[in-house]
Design an enzyme around this catalytic site. Structure first.
Site, mmCIF file in Angstrom:
data_model
loop_
_atom_site.group_PDB
_atom_site.id
_atom_site.type_symbol
_atom_site.label_atom_id
_atom_site.label_comp_id
_atom_site.label_asym_id
_atom_site.label_seq_id
_atom_site.Cartn_x
_atom_site.Cartn_y
_atom_site.Cartn_z
ATOM 1 N N GLN A 135 -5.225 -1.298 9.363
ATOM 2 C CA GLN A 135 -4.883 -2.617 9.085
ATOM 3 C C GLN A 135 -5.377 -3.653 9.995
ATOM 4 O OE1 GLN A 135 -3.495 -3.586 5.734
ATOM 5 N NE2 GLN A 135 -4.441 -5.620 6.176
ATOM 6 N N ASP A 192 -11.314 2.810 4.046
ATOM 7 C CA ASP A 192 -11.664 1.557 3.806
ATOM 8 C C ASP A 192 -13.304 1.421 3.860
ATOM 9 O OD1 ASP A 192 -9.997 -0.492 3.344
ATOM 10 O OD2 ASP A 192 -9.381 -0.650 5.853
ATOM 11 N N LYS A 205 0.774 -1.219 -0.001
ATOM 12 C CA LYS A 205 0.037 -0.107 -0.004
ATOM 13 C C LYS A 205 0.855 1.287 -0.131
ATOM 14 C CE LYS A 205 -3.912 -2.344 2.218
ATOM 15 N NZ LYS A 205 -4.513 -2.896 3.361
#
Ligand code: NDP
Length: 305
Positions: free
Chosen positions: A98, A121, A54
């Site tokens: 994460q 997200d 990422k």
């Protein structure tokens, strides 16, 4: 094989190009550099790989990447304090924590502490509600990637029969919401669905997000259907030989039995190289969208739901 292969790797590259173009415009015209903060708690090896990828791709499209690596025993209060700082930092437009988080941390509490406008997200409860009510939301990356591929292949999705197999909060449910928003007739199948083969056979669009290798066989697929395989499953592949420790080598497969489904479907995503590469590309897309919204600028075309 008769189905057209949907090349997620190539598609993801075009998404990243669009993102890079918008980032360049933001820098040149407005002196704004979109920034993405990624928070990793602990040393989970798979998570470390995701976070590294990422970060690398964020920099490659011209954005700022801010990585925060915390020890596995970091107290929840410290993590919440970091999120509060990132919420208030104007150079950070997207925040991603994460998952999974260590057991002593309440993941829902942490996700819901992120400013919804920076929740790239799309997991914050506000974004879930906004998506469900057809309002402007941050949309979870994997379903957004699937939607982009479906729109690219099929154009207008209105009236299509869509079956989503799997009802998780990160893939199945938001995928179903997006298809509903595009006026598909949507069915969600799950582990308690009766006659699941019959249900899937109705579908012009099948999205499989289960986590069971090859569970959707070709004879569940309606001829000509578009099949999006989200599953990522590692299985033993003795044909590839053995590892030094005597265990068989492995390979990745999807939730769809590719060989039989590709004989029937009109188009299909492979695993690997299908949905997978789209997920990070859509994270970058969401970050540039969040940056535009935060600055009252028009949103990049083709990068949102
Ligand atoms: P979850 O385990 O959270 O959800 C799986 C879903 O599948 C559940 O809703 C479950 O139903 C359903 N299910 C399980 N067994 C069956 C069955 N026999 N028949 C029908 N439905 C079944 O998984 P995720 O949604 O997180 O992930 C699904 C897959 O997608 C995994 O392989 C994962 O690795 C992959 N993935 C890939 C991503 C990418 O970037 N390409 C991103 C995220 C996930 P029930 O609710 O009834 O238990």
């Amino acid at each position: 094989m008769t189905a057209e292969l949907i090349d997620g790797k190539a598609f993801a590259a075009t998404v990243r190009e669009k993102v890079a173009h918008h980032v360049a415009r933001l820098k040149e015209d407005h002196r704004i550099t979109p920034g993405l903060a990624v928070v990793l708690v602990g040393e989970d090896p798979a998570s470390q790989v995701y976070v590294r990828n990422k970060g690398r791709q964020t920099v490659e499209v011209g954005m700022e990447s801010y990585e925060h690596r915390l020890d596995a025993d970091t107290p929840q209060a410290d993590l919440l304090a970091l999120i509060e700082r990132l919420n208030n930092d104007p150079s950070v437009h997207g925040i991603l924590v994460q998952l999974p988080l260590p057991d002593h941390i309440d993941a829902d509490l942490v996700i819901n502490a992120i400013d919804p406008a920076k929740d790239v997200d799309g997991f914050h409860i506000s974004n879930v509600g906004l998506l469900a009510t057809g309002q402007k939301a941050m949309v979870p990356c994997t379903p957004l990637g699937c939607l982009m591929m479906l729109r690219d292949r099929l154009g207008n999705l209105s009236g299509q029969e869509a079956v989503v197999v799997g009802r998780s909060n990160i893939v199945g449910k938001p995928m179903a919401q997006l298809l509903l928003r595009d006026s598909c007739t949507v069915t969600i199948a799950h582990s308690r669905t009766r006659d699941i083969g019959e249900v899937v056979r109705r579908a012009d669009i099948v999205v499989a997000a289960v986590g069971r290798p090859g569970m959707v066989p070709g004879d569940w697929i309606k001829p000509g259907a578009t099949v999006i395989d989200v599953g990522i499953n590692r299985v033993e592949a003795p044909e590839k030989g053995m590892n030094e420790d005597g265990t068989p080598k492995t390979r990745l497969v999807g939730d769809v039995d590719f060989d039989s489904a590709a004989q029937v479907a009109g188009a299909i995503t492979p695993v690997p190289g299908g949905v997978g590469p789209m997920t990070i590309a859509c994270l970058l897309a969401n970050t540039v969208t969040a940056c535009c919204r935060a600055n009252g600028l028009s949103e990049p075309e083709g990068l949102t739901a």
